[in-house]
Design an enzyme around this catalytic site. Structure first.
Site, PDB file in Angstrom:
ATOM      1  CB  CYS A   9     -10.262 -49.105   6.374  1.00 28.10           C
ATOM      2  SG  CYS A   9     -11.492 -50.262   5.711  1.00 28.10           S
ATOM      3  CB  CYS A  81     -13.919 -51.887   7.965  1.00 30.83           C
ATOM      4  SG  CYS A  81     -12.304 -52.151   8.283  1.00 30.83           S
ATOM      5  CB  CYS A  88      -8.332 -50.637  16.599  1.00 24.73           C
ATOM      6  SG  CYS A  88      -7.797 -48.707  16.804  1.00 24.73           S
TER       7      CYS A  88
END
Length: 141
Positions: A9, A81, A88
């Site tokens: 997240c 999220c 990422c």
């Protein structure tokens, strides 16, 4: 051998922490679980509170960055999220990245008039995350 699973997240303060707690509680026989963020925001006390209500203690968890984890190669990375999904970090070619987005409880509770009203947002997301984790490993392939 257990598969390694990372919940990612933005700040590793709420959703990813709840997901880690649920996965450790419900799926520890299948997965070695961690959570991390692309930033560190600290553990959200309301997330701790609603998880404790459900019988899962995450009070000892800490907010971590991916680079700080003791596992470096994961079988699965689940972004919880949208920001973490977009930001990422790169994982090895063997890592399977999956997005399972959940609403942000702190954002939902920002204008809550009471503590109980704020907790209702956290509880809803907590329960949605539990339902997702209960279905694992389905949805990871």
């Amino acid at each position: 051998m257990k598969k390694t699973l990372l919940f990612l997240c933005t700040g590793n303060s709420c959703r990813s922490q709840m997901a880690e707690g649920w996965a450790r509680h419900l799926k520890s026989d299948l997965f070695e679980v961690r959570s991390a963020g692309v930033e560190k925001h600290g553990l959200n006390p309301l997330a701790v509170e609603v998880m404790a209500e459900a019988g899962v203690d995450i009070s000892g968890y800490t907010s971590a960055l991916v680079d700080e984890l003791d596992i470096k190669d994961f079988d699965y990375v689940v972004t919880v999220c949208g920001h973490a999904n977009e930001q990422c970090p790169f994982f090895s070619g063997a890592t399977r990245k999956v997005h399972a987005g959940f609403d942000d409880p702190p954002a939902l509770a920002r204008n809550a008039a009471t503590h109980e009203e704020a907790l209702s947002h956290y509880r809803r997301v907590r329960d949605e995350i539990r339902a997702y984790v209960e279905r694992l490993p389905a949805g990871l392939e």
